[in-house]
Design a protein around this motif. Sequence first.
Motif, short mmCIF file in Angstrom:
data_model
loop_
_atom_site.label_atom_id
_atom_site.label_comp_id
_atom_site.label_asym_id
_atom_site.label_seq_id
_atom_site.Cartn_x
_atom_site.Cartn_y
_atom_site.Cartn_z
N GLY A 1 0.76 -1.24 -0.02
CA GLY A 1 -0.12 0.12 -0.14
C GLY A 1 0.73 1.25 0.11
O GLY A 1 1.85 1.06 0.45
N PRO A 2 0.53 2.31 -0.40
CA PRO A 2 -1.12 2.59 -1.06
C PRO A 2 -1.24 2.23 -2.39
O PRO A 2 -2.26 2.20 -3.06
N ILE A 3 -0.08 1.79 -3.25
CA ILE A 3 -0.06 1.68 -4.72
C ILE A 3 -0.77 0.47 -4.96
O ILE A 3 -1.53 0.29 -5.93
N HIS A 4 -0.66 -0.39 -4.21
CA HIS A 4 -1.42 -1.78 -4.38
C HIS A 4 -2.93 -1.57 -4.61
O HIS A 4 -3.34 -2.21 -5.53
N MET A 5 -3.47 -0.79 -3.79
CA MET A 5 -4.94 -0.71 -3.71
C MET A 5 -5.32 -0.13 -5.04
O MET A 5 -6.62 -0.19 -5.57
N LYS A 6 -4.39 0.97 -5.36
CA LYS A 6 -4.90 1.84 -6.76
C LYS A 6 -4.66 0.79 -7.67
O LYS A 6 -5.68 1.06 -8.89
N TYR A 7 -3.70 -0.07 -8.09
CA TYR A 7 -3.95 -0.94 -9.12
C TYR A 7 -4.77 -2.12 -9.01
O TYR A 7 -5.70 -2.37 -9.76
N SER B 1 -9.04 -4.56 -22.11
CA SER B 1 -9.47 -3.15 -22.63
C SER B 1 -9.22 -2.17 -21.10
O SER B 1 -8.87 -1.04 -21.09
N THR B 2 -9.54 -2.93 -19.97
CA THR B 2 -9.70 -2.20 -18.88
C THR B 2 -8.07 -1.81 -18.38
O THR B 2 -7.81 -0.49 -18.15
N ILE B 3 -7.41 -2.68 -18.88
CA ILE B 3 -5.86 -2.74 -18.23
C ILE B 3 -5.31 -1.56 -19.06
O ILE B 3 -4.69 -0.57 -18.80
N ALA B 4 -5.54 -1.92 -20.49
CA ALA B 4 -5.01 -0.92 -21.66
C ALA B 4 -5.28 0.72 -21.26
O ALA B 4 -4.33 1.54 -21.55
N ASN B 5 -6.51 0.96 -21.05
CA ASN B 5 -7.14 2.30 -20.70
C ASN B 5 -6.80 2.84 -19.40
O ASN B 5 -7.47 3.85 -19.05
N ALA B 6 -6.20 1.92 -18.47
CA ALA B 6 -6.24 2.24 -16.98
C ALA B 6 -5.44 3.52 -16.93
O ALA B 6 -4.44 3.89 -17.44
N VAL B 7 -5.71 4.32 -15.80
CA VAL B 7 -5.02 5.66 -15.43
C VAL B 7 -4.80 5.61 -13.99
O VAL B 7 -5.75 5.25 -13.11
N ILE B 8 -3.56 5.57 -13.54
CA ILE B 8 -3.31 5.91 -12.15
C ILE B 8 -2.66 7.04 -11.82
O ILE B 8 -1.60 7.59 -12.39
N ASP B 9 -3.35 7.86 -10.77
CA ASP B 9 -2.66 9.22 -10.54
C ASP B 9 -2.53 10.24 -11.88
O ASP B 9 -1.50 10.88 -12.06
N ASP C 1 5.00 0.54 -18.99
CA ASP C 1 5.09 -0.68 -19.67
C ASP C 1 5.32 -2.09 -18.65
O ASP C 1 4.63 -2.98 -18.87
N ARG C 2 6.27 -1.59 -17.71
CA ARG C 2 6.52 -2.95 -16.77
C ARG C 2 5.36 -3.34 -15.89
O ARG C 2 5.00 -4.19 -15.93
N ASP C 3 4.71 -2.21 -15.30
CA ASP C 3 3.51 -2.59 -14.68
C ASP C 3 2.28 -3.04 -15.38
O ASP C 3 1.68 -3.91 -14.93
N MET C 4 2.04 -2.59 -16.72
CA MET C 4 1.18 -3.02 -17.45
C MET C 4 1.30 -4.52 -17.84
O MET C 4 0.37 -5.35 -17.70
N MET C 5 2.62 -4.80 -18.22
CA MET C 5 2.98 -6.26 -18.26
C MET C 5 2.72 -7.23 -17.23
O MET C 5 2.30 -8.14 -17.37
#
Length: 433
Positions: free
Chosen positions: A112-118, A245-253, A259-263
């Motif tokens: 946390g806190p990044i875990h919950m955002k993802y 589609s959800t992951i490809a178009n996701a926005v955090i902050d 690329d690493r987090d998306m993969m």
Amino acid sequence: MATMDRPTLDRETAREVVDPASYAAWDPLLDTFDRLREENPVAWIEPGEEYAHPPFWLVTRYDDVMRMSKDNATFLNNPHTVVFSLTEGIEFAKAMTGGSEHLVASLVTFDGPIHMKYRKLTQEWFMPKNLRSVEDEIREIATAAVDRLLAEGEEVDFVKAVSAPYPLHVVMQIMGVPEEDEPRMLMLTQQLFGGQDDDLNQSGIKNLPPEAITQLVAGAVADFEAYFAKLTAERRANPTGDVASTIANAVIDGEPLNDRDMMGYYIILAAAGHDTTSASTAGAMLALAQDPEQWAKVKADRSLLGGIVEEAIRWTTPVQHFMRTAAEDTEVGGQQIAKGDWLMMNYVAANHDPAVFDNPRKFDAARSPNRHLAFGAGAHQCLGLHLARLEMRILFETLLDRIDSVELAGEPKRAKSTFVGGLKTLPLRLKAS
């Protein structure tokens, strides 16, 4: 705290805990965990001659594992790896990533806190309300799986025929990966995570020298990146209702995922979504094959199916452990833990704790309550638990509709694996309805 003050396990028991082959010999391992829960429930494990690894604490009691699972401030998923790894594997990951012990950055490795955002990016997608929208599609996949099973004749290996391919197909469909790409995804996950069982790991990774393994895994990472970069571009141009589609178009902050987090997100869904459900599905089928009376009961009364699914998940415990790192000096089960110590929450031991589960080795479909730890607990509880239950329920509804009786046709065998485990073969004799 000096190492000599720590209740250190003897060499043989320590080896048993980290040896993949121990998890294939189930009952002797459960015997060991029974003894440790009584004598040494929080035990220090030093590396042995056969297995070089960082030292760690083994935690075997249900109450201690549950408490650790829920205390994400004291017990961290970083910086050390969340899966037990040998020293050479840890060094390999650090070389591949530029210093991180995690080969893949994902929900499993974030604190946390990044875990919950993802997590929130896809959490809604995996809730029961939304999963109803894919229920018909899953039912079609289950029907096709049972069609293929019955076409093989009366004697089959249920793992090879159904419990391995079925959940893989479901999760790939949900992610938006075309069916023709599924073998490629399976091979890539095998190359990346290097299964410990020679019969299951078809990538040939076991037979290669270290430098060739490095090249193979680097190639798999590059292949994954290229594949999902293409899928991401497609879903950004033409979004659909799938998880990709959800992951490809996701926005955090305010920023799209790097690329690493998306993969990592794609990979954890691809990898975690099939091996675990495959294991618990095979476990349920084994229990029913061993108990013809139970098969007949649930065939007549489908309200019993929920209990069978839940007990199969506990009884099998597909994810056999996760590791945590102590953020500060603390205690577990009365044992002093130092800041920076590495700990193994052993779910196999916790889910067979007789203090919580009466006669834990017995498959009891009527077990209630059944607050097992097979999905973890707290903030890191498995994101796909509702999907796993739904997949199993639909598959068994289909099997029960079309199979009159089932019995063992040989000796089932478990996989050699310290992390995700379960049956690798389940020979059955089926009689169609």
